[in-house]
Design an enzyme around this catalytic site. Structure first.
Site, PDB file in Angstrom:
ATOM      1  N   TYR A 131       1.101  -1.295  -0.016  1.00 50.69           N
ATOM      2  CA  TYR A 131       0.007  -0.063   0.026  1.00 50.69           C
ATOM      3  C   TYR A 131       0.800   1.329   0.043  1.00 50.69           C
ATOM      4  O   TYR A 131       0.550   2.160  -0.935  1.00 50.69           O
ATOM      5  CB  TYR A 131      -0.826   0.009   1.205  1.00 50.69           C
ATOM      6  N   LYS A 135       1.040   4.165  -2.894  1.00 54.84           N
ATOM      7  CA  LYS A 135       0.549   5.360  -2.651  1.00 54.84           C
ATOM      8  C   LYS A 135       1.686   6.393  -2.941  1.00 54.84           C
ATOM      9  O   LYS A 135       1.513   7.427  -3.333  1.00 54.84           O
ATOM     10  CB  LYS A 135      -0.018   5.633  -1.369  1.00 54.84           C
TER      11      LYS A 135
END
Length: 217
Positions: A131, A135
């Site tokens: 993640y 991002k």
């Protein structure tokens, strides 16, 4: 919120029934919306859906890249397939859609691309390596496109959202106090603000945080 402001909104979701339900709710409230069932990470289907939407409405004013998934595991338990799935949705999809949107917007003289990032693009915590990678990558992509596309009248913004009261967090972390998170409408208001900037002004990055949540100091 964008439909209430007068935009014709295309709702893209890999769950066609969910897309249809959202579009129906918008229509019930007097807005204009159309559902599209699409896997945003598919290199053929995603651009085709975007181009079809633009053709239907005579152009494309804004693209909001908002799809996101996560797999919360330590790196020694994270499979390659899980890593690839997170990067496919969170980074590959915004690349595919932004590339197609940029081509469409260049023809019409401008537009907006908004990439919904996360405080995970600014700091890190354990068991979220895929993640974070996605991002941080999305934030880099946003700033690169901001620099590249401005001469074409295309404004690109990364909206960095702190914790939001959505199933993305609440279904995975049942002990999380919803009162510490922000209403999704607050993030939507920030996106609307970005899209309504006057000509000659671009917001390249905006951070919107819950007052009480602690994912950002």
């Amino acid at each position: 919120m964008l439909a209430a402001a007068g935009a014709a909104v295309v709702i893209a979701d890999r769950d066609g029934a969910n897309a249809a339900a959202v579009a129906e709710r918008i229509e019930r409230d007097g807005g204009t919306a159309f559902p599209v069932e699409v896997d945003v990470g598919d290199e053929r289907a995603a651009p085709a859906a975007l181009e079809a939407a633009a053709l239907r409405h005579g152009g494309l004013y804004a693209l909001v890249n908002n799809a996101g998934i996560d797999v919360t595991l330590p790196i020694d338990e994270l499979t390659i397939a899980q890593w690839d799935a997170v990067l496919r949705t969170n980074l590959r999809a915004p690349f595919l859609l932004s590339r197609s949107a940029a081509a469409l917007m260049k023809r019409s003289g401008g537009g907006h691309i908004v990439n919904v990032a996360s405080t995970a693009a600014k700091r890190a915590w354990p068991n979220a390596s895929a993640y974070h990678a996605s991002k941080w990558g999305l934030l880099g992509l946003s700033h690169a496109l901001h620099a590249e596309l401005r001469p074409h009248g295309i404004r690109v913004c990364a909206v960095i959202a702190g914790g939001v009261q959505t199933p993305f967090l609440l279904e995975r972390f049942p002990d999380l106090d919803p009162a510490l998170l922000q209403d999704p409408a607050n993030v939507a208001a920030t996106i609307k603000h970005v899209l309504l900037q006057p000509e000659g002004t671009a917001i390249s990055e905006a951070m919107v945080l819950p007052v009480r949540e602690t994912s950002w100091p």
